[in-house]
Design an enzyme around this catalytic site. Sequence first.
Site, short mmCIF file in Angstrom:
data_model
loop_
_atom_site.label_atom_id
_atom_site.label_comp_id
_atom_site.label_asym_id
_atom_site.label_seq_id
_atom_site.Cartn_x
_atom_site.Cartn_y
_atom_site.Cartn_z
N SER A 260 -5.33 -3.77 -2.14
CA SER A 260 -3.89 -3.50 -2.27
C SER A 260 -3.29 -2.92 -1.01
O SER A 260 -2.16 -3.25 -0.64
CB SER A 260 -3.64 -2.56 -3.45
OG SER A 260 -4.15 -3.09 -4.64
N HIS B 204 -1.47 2.17 -1.02
CA HIS B 204 -0.29 1.32 -0.94
C HIS B 204 0.66 1.78 0.16
O HIS B 204 1.10 0.98 0.99
CB HIS B 204 0.44 1.32 -2.28
CG HIS B 204 -0.29 0.58 -3.36
ND1 HIS B 204 0.30 0.26 -4.57
CD2 HIS B 204 -1.54 0.08 -3.42
CE1 HIS B 204 -0.57 -0.40 -5.32
NE2 HIS B 204 -1.69 -0.51 -4.65
#
Length: 268
Positions: free
Chosen positions: A174, A220
Amino acid sequence: MASASVGFQCPECVKEGHKSVRQPKRFTGARVSFRALPVTLSLIGVNVLVWLSIVLTGGGGSRVADFLAIRLQGYCLTPDGGFAVPNDVCRASGYTWMPGVDDGALWQVLTSTFTHVSIIHLAVNMLSLYMLGSFLEPIVGRLRFLVFYLISGLAGSALVVWASTPAGSTVGASGAIFGLLGVLVVLFVRAGQSLSPLLPVLLINAGITFFGNGISWQGHVGGFIGGLVVAWIFTTFRADRKAPLQWAALGGFALVLLALIGVRIALF
């Protein structure tokens, strides 16, 4: 002689004419190419292979996953679970020591970006990687796309090391994928395009990042910031004019990220 629109041309004349025609380039300096997506598909393949190795060695309890996941603090693995005891005590007791970044497992800052345990986690990330790669790789070029992915993943790992629980572990692509999203934002801005088409995607992913369960917001956010920086470097120092500066700046940024990780280890 070669047939032309007006009469014929000698082979030497055709070659000279081709040399004088400038090859089209993107605003990043990479040459235009309409081939397949070897880097994107290779990255997906590596992620899938790592996931298969984890599934075949125990799934959620796989030692492969423990070895590749990123964590600041190592731990002692016993039949009753993991415990935060010194390495020498763990080994003297006959148990297995699972290393962390603090005791030399620096490979985890990159291997964690190729590691997934859940099939759903893998599927969502690989679909996102394919969609972003299908757009970005033909635009920025193969090598640039690979660099975007790796340094974005490294940036995500740097923030994980600084802002996550020392004993916690983090896995998933991610961070690198959010970096590619950051690259896309910069390319839109530098090309003078409106960000309106990207706003729904950005808002949805922001919601998942900060309100989803079991989500590493550190990976993230760090990856997204990393993507913004590398894309700014590549679009500011054009490859056809300032290639040495471009790569020097990119290497400098990677060194800064590694230095940040080193400082966190020293302070821990």
